[in-house]
Scaffold this motif. Structure first.
Motif, PDB file in Angstrom:
ATOM      1  N   TYR A 148       0.823  -1.219   0.000  1.00 42.42           N
ATOM      2  CA  TYR A 148       0.000   0.000   0.000  1.00 42.42           C
ATOM      3  C   TYR A 148       0.850   1.259   0.000  1.00 42.42           C
ATOM      4  N   ASP A 149       0.457   2.201  -0.861  1.00 41.78           N
ATOM      5  CA  ASP A 149       1.098   3.513  -0.910  1.00 41.78           C
ATOM      6  C   ASP A 149      -0.002   4.561  -1.035  1.00 41.78           C
ATOM      7  N   ARG A 150      -0.058   5.487  -0.088  1.00 42.48           N
ATOM      8  CA  ARG A 150      -1.158   6.448  -0.046  1.00 42.48           C
ATOM      9  C   ARG A 150      -1.192   7.352  -1.283  1.00 42.48           C
ATOM     10  N   ASP A 151      -0.033   7.824  -1.720  1.00 44.13           N
ATOM     11  CA  ASP A 151      -0.011   8.760  -2.847  1.00 44.13           C
ATOM     12  C   ASP A 151      -0.553   8.123  -4.117  1.00 44.13           C
ATOM     13  N   THR A 152      -0.132   6.881  -4.407  1.00 47.07           N
ATOM     14  CA  THR A 152      -0.609   6.237  -5.628  1.00 47.07           C
ATOM     15  C   THR A 152      -2.072   5.818  -5.499  1.00 47.07           C
ATOM     16  N   PHE A 153      -2.535   5.559  -4.282  1.00 44.42           N
ATOM     17  CA  PHE A 153      -3.956   5.273  -4.064  1.00 44.42           C
ATOM     18  C   PHE A 153      -4.799   6.501  -4.373  1.00 44.42           C
ATOM     19  N   LEU A 154      -4.429   7.644  -3.827  1.00 39.68           N
ATOM     20  CA  LEU A 154      -5.209   8.863  -4.029  1.00 39.68           C
ATOM     21  C   LEU A 154      -5.127   9.359  -5.472  1.00 39.68           C
ATOM     22  N   SER A 155      -4.059   8.992  -6.175  1.00 38.33           N
ATOM     23  CA  SER A 155      -3.940   9.392  -7.582  1.00 38.33           C
ATOM     24  C   SER A 155      -4.543   8.347  -8.518  1.00 38.33           C
ATOM     25  N   CYS A 156      -5.234   7.371  -7.946  1.00 34.76           N
ATOM     26  CA  CYS A 156      -5.976   6.355  -8.702  1.00 34.76           C
ATOM     27  C   CYS A 156      -5.072   5.468  -9.551  1.00 34.76           C
ATOM     28  N   GLU A 157      -3.852   5.236  -9.078  1.00 32.10           N
ATOM     29  CA  GLU A 157      -2.943   4.320  -9.758  1.00 32.10           C
ATOM     30  C   GLU A 157      -2.961   2.940  -9.116  1.00 32.10           C
ATOM     31  N   THR A 158      -3.197   2.881  -7.811  1.00 30.85           N
ATOM     32  CA  THR A 158      -3.252   1.607  -7.099  1.00 30.85           C
ATOM     33  C   THR A 158      -4.560   1.514  -6.318  1.00 30.85           C
ATOM     34  N   SER A 159      -4.886   0.301  -5.912  1.00 28.52           N
ATOM     35  CA  SER A 159      -6.114   0.079  -5.154  1.00 28.52           C
ATOM     36  C   SER A 159      -5.845  -0.842  -3.973  1.00 28.52           C
ATOM     37  N   PRO A 160      -5.952  -0.346  -2.737  1.00 26.39           N
ATOM     38  CA  PRO A 160      -5.874  -1.237  -1.573  1.00 26.39           C
ATOM     39  C   PRO A 160      -6.925  -2.325  -1.699  1.00 26.39           C
ATOM     40  N   LEU A 161      -6.572  -3.537  -1.296  1.00 25.08           N
ATOM     41  CA  LEU A 161      -7.448  -4.681  -1.557  1.00 25.08           C
ATOM     42  C   LEU A 161      -7.615  -5.522  -0.299  1.00 25.08           C
ATOM     43  N   LEU A 203     -11.522   2.144   5.681  1.00 21.27           N
ATOM     44  CA  LEU A 203     -12.203   3.337   5.178  1.00 21.27           C
ATOM     45  C   LEU A 203     -11.904   4.544   6.062  1.00 21.27           C
ATOM     46  N   VAL A 204     -11.929   4.328   7.367  1.00 21.57           N
ATOM     47  CA  VAL A 204     -11.635   5.421   8.297  1.00 21.57           C
ATOM     48  C   VAL A 204     -10.172   5.862   8.172  1.00 21.57           C
ATOM     49  N   GLN A 205      -9.287   4.899   8.007  1.00 17.43           N
ATOM     50  CA  GLN A 205      -7.855   5.201   8.017  1.00 17.43           C
ATOM     51  C   GLN A 205      -7.355   5.833   6.727  1.00 17.43           C
ATOM     52  N   ILE A 206      -7.851   5.361   5.562  1.00 17.29           N
ATOM     53  CA  ILE A 206      -7.220   5.811   4.321  1.00 17.29           C
ATOM     54  C   ILE A 206      -8.149   6.480   3.320  1.00 17.29           C
ATOM     55  N   ALA A 207      -9.477   6.286   3.421  1.00 15.71           N
ATOM     56  CA  ALA A 207     -10.376   6.923   2.452  1.00 15.71           C
ATOM     57  C   ALA A 207     -10.293   8.439   2.614  1.00 15.71           C
ATOM     58  N   PRO A 208     -10.259   9.187   1.523  1.00  7.85           N
ATOM     59  CA  PRO A 208     -10.114  10.640   1.632  1.00  7.85           C
ATOM     60  C   PRO A 208     -11.358  11.296   2.195  1.00  7.85           C
ATOM     61  N   PRO A 209     -11.193  12.292   3.058  1.00  6.03           N
ATOM     62  CA  PRO A 209     -12.341  13.076   3.519  1.00  6.03           C
ATOM     63  C   PRO A 209     -12.779  14.033   2.416  1.00  6.03           C
ATOM     64  N   PRO A 210     -13.880  14.740   2.599  1.00 11.96           N
ATOM     65  CA  PRO A 210     -14.338  15.690   1.584  1.00 11.96           C
ATOM     66  C   PRO A 210     -13.279  16.744   1.277  1.00 11.96           C
ATOM     67  N   HIS A 211     -13.296  17.189   0.040  1.00 15.10           N
ATOM     68  CA  HIS A 211     -12.406  18.265  -0.390  1.00 15.10           C
ATOM     69  C   HIS A 211     -13.225  19.224  -1.233  1.00 15.10           C
ATOM     70  N   GLY A 212     -12.680  20.348  -1.569  1.00  9.48           N
ATOM     71  CA  GLY A 212     -13.426  21.345  -2.324  1.00  9.48           C
ATOM     72  C   GLY A 212     -13.864  20.830  -3.691  1.00  9.48           C
ATOM     73  N   GLN A 213     -15.122  21.070  -4.032  1.00 10.51           N
ATOM     74  CA  GLN A 213     -15.665  20.634  -5.320  1.00 10.51           C
ATOM     75  C   GLN A 213     -15.362  21.669  -6.406  1.00 10.51           C
ATOM     76  N   LEU A 214     -15.241  21.216  -7.649  1.00 14.61           N
ATOM     77  CA  LEU A 214     -15.069  22.115  -8.780  1.00 14.61           C
ATOM     78  C   LEU A 214     -16.432  22.580  -9.267  1.00 14.61           C
ATOM     79  N   ASP A 215     -16.549  23.895  -9.514  1.00 13.75           N
ATOM     80  CA  ASP A 215     -17.814  24.407 -10.022  1.00 13.75           C
ATOM     81  C   ASP A 215     -17.853  24.266 -11.543  1.00 13.75           C
TER      82      ASP A 215
END
Length: 540
Positions: free
Chosen positions: A250-263, A281-293
Motif C-alpha cells: 500500500y502507498d497512499r499517494d498512488t492510491f489517491l492518484s488512482c494508480e493503485t487500489s488497496p485490496l 475506510l476510516v484510516q485511508i479513504a479521503p475526507p471531503p475536499h473542495g468541489q469544482l464548479d
C-alpha cells in the motif's frame, strides 16, 4: 435565529467536521454481494442489530438498503440508497455516509449520479467470477472522475479462483495495481481468516448462525497462527512475501492518484473481513475536499453553504406522497430552516423539512457538514444536477443524461385517471427514472419513455400503478440509437425513413434511428446535418 439570518460558523469547525466524514459508494456487477456487504458494514458499525436478507435464505429479514417492493421480490438493487451512521476507531470518531448503488446495467444512470456525490468507491468483485462487464464500466466512471477505489474480493467462503490470478486480472484488464492489505488464509471455499499484511498477525474468524450477527474474530501472532492454521497460514505468508517483493504494498499517494487500489478479502454473507473494511475506510479513504464548479474553480470547504442534488426519489413512504431530493453538502454548514437559493431558477428554497436518511427510514436533520447527504422533503422544484447555495453564488456541473437505447410509447389504460397519468409521467421524469420524450405528432396522451435498459420500463410501469394509481400500457418503438439534433435540421431528419425526432423535457431535440447502420447511412448521405452523441452508459 430567523429563517433569513445567515449561519456563521468558524472555518476551523467546518474543516474539523469535514475531516470526520467518509463518503463512499459500493459498486459492483449484479450478484457480487453488494447489498449484503452494505448491510454487513452497517451491522459492524452497530447501526443495526441484525443483518438483513440474503435471498434464498429462509427466515432472514429484508435489507435496509433494498426497500422497494420490486427489490425485495427480485433480489436486486433497483435504486440507490443513502445511509449515515457514526463509527469510532480508537479515539477517532467518524461519520460514515454510505451510498448503496444498483448493480444492474439497466440502472447505470442512477449509479452514475451517485458517483458524482462520493469521495471514494468500494469496488466489489466476486471471488469466482472476477471482473465482470458492469464492474468494468463503473470502474471507467470512477477513473474519469478521479475517484480512489478500494477493492474487495467477496464470497471467499465459496469455491473461487486463485487470489494471485485475480490480482493479475485486475492489473491487466483495468490498469489498476492492487495492493492487498489483507490476504486470505485458506483457499476460496475454506475461509479461515486473513493475514493482516500491516501487522503480520492472523485475524481468525468464527461463523455465526446464518451470518446475521457480527462474526467474532481473534488476533493471533504468527507463531500462534502457524499452530492454528498450519499449511494454510504458511502459504498465506509465502504469497504475502511474493507480493512485497513485487512492490505490491500500500502507498497512499498512488492510491489517491488512482494508480493503485488497496485490496481486502471478505465474505460479506458471513461477516468475515467486514470490520477490517470499515477500519480501512476510516484510516485511508479521503475526507471531503473542495468541489469544482461549472467553470472549473474549486469551492473550498470553508465557503458559505453549497450542495448539489444527485438524486430525487418518491414513494419511500406510502402514507406520504412527498418527494425526497438527496443533496451532497459541498461547502459550509447546513442548518435546518436555512433559506437557500436554487441556482437554476434563482428562487428561494426553504429547508424546514430537512431529513437524515437511513435506507427507507427518515428522521429530522438539524445540521450537516461537507460530505454529508441531506434529504430535502417536498422538493418538487429540484432535479438531479441542481445546485443550492447560501450567500455566495455557485453552480456545480450538471449531471449528463445517458444515451437511451430502448423506447416505448406510454398510454394510460384508465381514461378516468387522466390527471394522475400526467402527474405520474412528470414525476418519473423529474426523478430520472426514465427520460420522457414528446412531439406534436404524438401529443401529451402518448409520450415516449426512453431508457438505458428495459428494466427501467418495468420500474416505471410498477410505480405508475402501485404509487400513482395510474396504470399504463407500453408499446415498444423500433429505435435503438439517439443523437442530439439542432432545431434547424429537425424537420428534415423527421422525414427520413426509420427515424423520428422527439423533444426531451429539458428542451433537447433527439433524433431516433432504428439501428446504428441506419444512422451511419444517414450521416454518410447528409454530411451537413450535425448529430451529436449523448453520454453512453460506462463512457468516459
Amino acid at each position: 435565529m430567523t429563517d433569513n439570518a445567515p449561519t456563521i460558523v468558524s472555518s476551523p469547525k467546518v474543516a474539523a467536521e469535514a475531516r470526520r466524514r467518509r463518503t463512499f459508494a459500493v459498486i459492483s456487477h449484479p450478484d457480487a454481494g453488494k447489498s449484503t456487504l452494505t448491510e454487513a458494514l452497517v451491522l459492524h458499525a452497530n447501526a443495526i442489530t441484525e443483518a438483513g436478507a440474503v435471498h434464498g435464505k429462509a427466515g432472514r429479514k429484508a435489507t435496509v438498503s433494498d426497500w422497494m417492493e420490486m427489490e425485495k421480490a427480485r433480489g436486486i438493487s433497483i435504486t440507490s440508497t443513502a445511509m449515515q451512521f457514526p463509527y469510532s476507531l480508537g479515539d477517532q470518531d467518524c461519520v460514515i455516509n454510505l451510498l448503496d448503488t444498483p448493480g444492474h446495467a439497466d440502472f447505470s444512470e442512477d449509479t452514475y449520479r451517485v458517483l458524482t456525490a462520493v469521495d471514494c468507491a468500494v469496488m466489489l468483485i466476486d471471488a469466482a467470477k472476477g471482473l465482470e462487464p458492469q464492474t468494468l464500466k463503473l470502474f471507467q466512471v470512477c477513473r474519469h472522475r478521479r475517484i480512489p477505489i478500494i477493492t474487495v474480493i467477496n464470497k471467499w467462503d465459496r469455491p473461487g479462483r486463485d487470489p494471485l490470478e485475480l490480482l493479475d486480472e485486475i492489473t491487466e484488464r483495468i490498469g489498476l495495481r492492487p495492493t492487498p492489505l489483507t490476504w486470505p488464509v485458506g483457499v476460496a471455499g475454506d475461509f479461515k481468516g486473513v493475514l493482516d499484511r500491516r501487522t503480520g498477525n492472523f485475524i481468525r474468524y468464527t461463523r455465526t448462525a446464518g451470518g446475521a450477527t457480527a462474526a467474532p474474530e481473534e488476533h493471533l501472532t504468527p507463531d500462534a497462527a502457524h499452530e492454528s492454521a498450519g499449511e494454510d497460514w504458511d502459504r498465506a505468508v509465502e504469497e504475502s512475501e511474493l507480493l512485497e517483493a513485487d512492490g505490491s504494498d500500500y502507498d497512499r499517494d498512488t492510491f489517491l492518484s488512482c494508480e493503485t487500489s488497496p485490496l481486502l478479502f471478505t465474505s460479506a454473507i458471513l461477516n468475515f473481513g467486514v470490520n477490517q473494511l470499515l477500519d480501512i475506510l476510516v484510516q485511508i479513504a479521503p475526507p471531503p475536499h473542495g468541489q469544482l464548479d461549472v467553470e472549473g474553480q474549486q469551492r473550498v470547504l470553508e465557503s458559505p453553504f453549497s450542495a448539489f442534488v444527485f438524486k430525487v426519489q418518491a414513494g419511500m413512504d406510502s402514507a406520504h406522497r412527498d418527494r425526497i431530493a438527496y443533496a451532497r453538502v459541498c461547502s459550509g454548514t447546513f442548518e435546518r430552516g436555512d433559506v437557500l437559493t436554487h441556482a437554476a431558477t434563482g428562487k428561494p428554497f426553504v429547508t424546514k423539512y430537512a431529513q437524515s436518511v437511513f435506507g427507507q427510514q427518515r428522521s429530522t436533520l438539524d445540521s450537516a457538514w461537507p460530505g454529508d447527504v441531506i434529504g430535502l422533503a417536498n422538493a418538487a422544484a429540484l432535479r438531479p444536477g441542481d445546485t443550492l447555495f447560501r450567500d455566495e453564488p455557485v453552480v456545480y456541473p450538471p449531471i449528463p443524461s445517458f444515451s437511451p437505447e430502448y423506447f416505448a410509447v406510454v398510454r394510460g389504460t384508465d381514461p378516468s385517471k387522466h390527471k394522475q397519468f400526467r402527474k405520474g409521467i412528470e414525476q418519473l421524469d423529474q426523478e430520472g427514472v426514465v427520460q420522457v420524450l414528446k412531439s406534436d405528432k404524438r401529443g401529451d396522451q402518448a409520450p415516449v419513455f426512453a431508457a438505458v435498459g428495459p428494466m427501467q420500463f418495468e420500474v416505471a410501469e410498477h410505480r405508475m400503478k402501485a404509487e400513482l394509481s395510474a396504470p399504463i400500457a407500453l408499446e415498444s418503438l423500433p429505435y435503438s440509437v439517439a443523437r442530439i439534433v439542432d432545431p434547424e435540421d429537425a424537420e428534415f431528419v423527421n422525414k427520413q425513413p426509420s427515424a423520428e425526432v422527439l423533444i426531451r423535457t429539458d428542451g433537447v431535440m433527439l433524433a431516433l434511428f432504428s439501428t446504428k447502420w441506419r444512422l451511419e447511412g444517414f450521416q454518410r448521405d447528409n454530411p451537413t446535418v450535425v448529430l451529436r452523441s449523448l453520454v453512453a452508459a460506462g463512457d468516459n
